[in-house]
Design a protein around this motif. Sequence first.
Motif, PDB file in Angstrom:
ATOM      1  N   GLY A  83       0.808  -1.144   0.088  1.00 24.89           N
ATOM      2  CA  GLY A  83      -0.076   0.142  -0.149  1.00 24.89           C
ATOM      3  C   GLY A  83       0.847   1.181   0.033  1.00 24.89           C
ATOM      4  O   GLY A  83       2.157   1.243  -0.552  1.00 24.89           O
ATOM      5  N   GLY A  84       0.374   2.171   0.548  1.00 28.51           N
ATOM      6  CA  GLY A  84      -0.433   2.426   1.721  1.00 28.51           C
ATOM      7  C   GLY A  84      -0.218   1.261   2.691  1.00 28.51           C
ATOM      8  O   GLY A  84       0.734   0.547   2.748  1.00 28.51           O
ATOM      9  N   GLU A  85      -1.190   1.140   3.646  1.00 29.21           N
ATOM     10  CA  GLU A  85      -1.375   0.105   4.455  1.00 29.21           C
ATOM     11  C   GLU A  85      -2.252  -1.101   4.008  1.00 29.21           C
ATOM     12  O   GLU A  85      -3.441  -0.703   4.402  1.00 29.21           O
ATOM     13  CB  GLU A  85      -1.253   0.527   5.883  1.00 29.21           C
ATOM     14  N   GLU A 204      17.941   1.460   1.598  1.00 33.14           N
ATOM     15  CA  GLU A 204      18.569   3.008   1.532  1.00 33.14           C
ATOM     16  C   GLU A 204      17.247   3.855   1.065  1.00 33.14           C
ATOM     17  O   GLU A 204      16.336   3.315   0.318  1.00 33.14           O
ATOM     18  CB  GLU A 204      19.490   3.237   0.131  1.00 33.14           C
ATOM     19  N   GLN A 205      17.357   5.091   1.887  1.00 32.36           N
ATOM     20  CA  GLN A 205      15.952   5.845   1.790  1.00 32.36           C
ATOM     21  C   GLN A 205      16.072   6.288   0.240  1.00 32.36           C
ATOM     22  O   GLN A 205      17.049   6.619  -0.409  1.00 32.36           O
ATOM     23  CB  GLN A 205      16.019   7.028   2.404  1.00 32.36           C
ATOM     24  N   MET A 206      14.734   6.146  -0.499  1.00 32.89           N
ATOM     25  CA  MET A 206      14.799   6.688  -2.043  1.00 32.89           C
ATOM     26  C   MET A 206      14.077   7.721  -1.978  1.00 32.89           C
ATOM     27  O   MET A 206      12.894   8.124  -1.149  1.00 32.89           O
ATOM     28  CB  MET A 206      13.987   5.514  -2.626  1.00 32.89           C
ATOM     29  N   PRO A 207      14.157   8.667  -3.337  1.00 36.67           N
ATOM     30  CA  PRO A 207      13.541   9.972  -3.454  1.00 36.67           C
ATOM     31  C   PRO A 207      11.916   9.579  -3.969  1.00 36.67           C
ATOM     32  O   PRO A 207      11.637   9.773  -5.005  1.00 36.67           O
ATOM     33  CB  PRO A 207      14.180  10.433  -4.543  1.00 36.67           C
TER      34      PRO A 207
HETATM   35  N1  SAM Z   1       2.649   0.485   4.727  1.00 41.43           N
HETATM   36  C1  SAM Z   1       3.469  -0.804   4.600  1.00 41.43           C
HETATM   37  C2  SAM Z   1       4.761  -0.788   5.249  1.00 41.43           C
HETATM   38  O1  SAM Z   1       5.096   0.459   5.649  1.00 41.43           O
HETATM   39  O2  SAM Z   1       5.357  -1.590   5.128  1.00 41.43           O
HETATM   40  C3  SAM Z   1       3.370  -1.025   3.085  1.00 41.43           C
HETATM   41  C4  SAM Z   1       3.685   0.245   2.264  1.00 41.43           C
HETATM   42  S1  SAM Z   1       5.196   1.014   2.380  1.00 41.43           S
HETATM   43  C5  SAM Z   1       5.207   2.111   1.269  1.00 41.43           C
HETATM   44  C6  SAM Z   1       6.371  -0.271   1.962  1.00 41.43           C
HETATM   45  C7  SAM Z   1       7.776  -0.032   2.199  1.00 41.43           C
HETATM   46  O3  SAM Z   1       8.246   1.185   1.705  1.00 41.43           O
HETATM   47  C8  SAM Z   1       8.141  -0.126   3.630  1.00 41.43           C
HETATM   48  O4  SAM Z   1       8.995  -1.070   4.097  1.00 41.43           O
HETATM   49  C9  SAM Z   1       8.606   1.558   3.808  1.00 41.43           C
HETATM   50  O5  SAM Z   1       9.746   1.317   4.766  1.00 41.43           O
HETATM   51  C10 SAM Z   1       9.290   1.724   2.366  1.00 41.43           C
HETATM   52  N2  SAM Z   1       9.443   3.015   2.031  1.00 41.43           N
HETATM   53  C11 SAM Z   1       8.586   4.150   2.149  1.00 41.43           C
HETATM   54  N3  SAM Z   1       9.176   5.279   1.615  1.00 41.43           N
HETATM   55  C12 SAM Z   1      10.382   4.760   1.382  1.00 41.43           C
HETATM   56  C13 SAM Z   1      11.494   5.802   0.888  1.00 41.43           C
HETATM   57  N4  SAM Z   1      11.347   7.066   0.781  1.00 41.43           N
HETATM   58  N5  SAM Z   1      12.674   5.105   0.785  1.00 41.43           N
HETATM   59  C14 SAM Z   1      12.940   3.855   1.035  1.00 41.43           C
HETATM   60  N6  SAM Z   1      11.878   2.852   1.571  1.00 41.43           N
HETATM   61  C15 SAM Z   1      10.598   3.446   1.561  1.00 41.43           C
END
Ligand code: SAM
Length: 343
Positions: A83-85, A204-207
């Motif tokens: 998702g989302g969640e 790694e944190q992505m944009p």
């Molecule tokens: N809400 C659920 C969760 O947090 O697992 C599923 C959706 S979330 C968008 C999926 C994964 O994307 C999560 O593991 C979260 O840590 C990762 N995530 C979200 N934003 C991110 C970012 N800017 N860079 C890297 N990973 C990211």
Amino acid sequence: MIGGAPAYAGVVETTLLADTHGRVASDLRVSLTDRCNLRCQYCMPAEGLDWLPDDTVLTDDEVVRLIRIGVERLGIREVRFTGGEPLVRRGLVDIVRRTHELDPAPEISLTTNALGLSRTAGALAAAGLDRVNVSLDTVRPESFAKITRRDRLHDVVAGLEAAHAAGLGPVKVNAVLLRDINDGEAPELLRWCLERGYQLRFIEQMPLDAQHGWTRGGMITAEEIFARLEGEFTLTPAEEPRGSAPAELFLVDGGPGTVGVIASVTRPFCGDCDRVRLTADGQVRNCLFAREESDLRAALRAGADDAELARRWVAAMATKLPGHGIDDPAFLQPSRPMSAIGG
Ligand code: SAM
Ligand code: SF4
């Protein structure tokens, strides 16, 4: 036969989701909602986002139909709900059950923040869910509240325990490190996961944050993650072939415990990507960073048959770019944030 299994009487023909760079997608990430009950800093702003209008979100029947087309006609072998969640989607257990009943039954996993998972893990396992990935960046309540802007660490821990007990393993934990917030906690989080039999992977944190606040300097790189872990552990590359898995896997202190690092930015693995994404509002995305989508919902609601939907899906994959291009000076972040794409 167009590029897969031959057609037999009563069996639909398979066309693989191939692109022009030699890759074939067989792993479908399905976003079930763009809504979420956390507000992780690297993903969403504190005030949340304008959610997709309800009538644009695929119904349970529509989602299952598109997954069925992927499985029956397009060589999809793994389905991950996200998702989302995804746990806030009311029909989740039923969608999992109906996906599990497809032939051939795909491997089914869930990426979740685990809020409420303690109540649903058993039902999800019974419905056919194979595995979960739980996002958890810290085991300190104060860091958790800072990162997610909610005081819910105990719910995540309970959700992890329930998933483990329900056999949804190996339970994987996904963690993002943020500079000056939890970047000093990597060894502590790894020790906590090893003690409980969870497989930790740092990402790694992505944009892809909705606020467009990502900066290269702000990102904790894979090199920094290794440096922090190697201060306390000995890491040796795990021997199993990586294949299309995004995580580089390491044995911790000789094993059997492992840790993974997903270096999407500094060590991209686009050349081995086997993923395709379906958003909650029925758009096919051939890459997390794609700037174009293919609208299967409009075609589906206009009465397209399975063959036509499959054809559109195949066409959408053909234009997949060779890489995400984050290092390209002309790189533009996709307009949809991670929470609306499905991570
Ligand atoms: N809400 C659920 C969760 O947090 O697992 C599923 C959706 S979330 C968008 C999926 C994964 O994307 C999560 O593991 C979260 O840590 C990762 N995530 C979200 N934003 C991110 C970012 N800017 N860079 C890297 N990973 C990211
Ligand atoms: Fe929600 Fe997952 Fe985004 Fe956190 S990373 S805000 S839990 S969608």
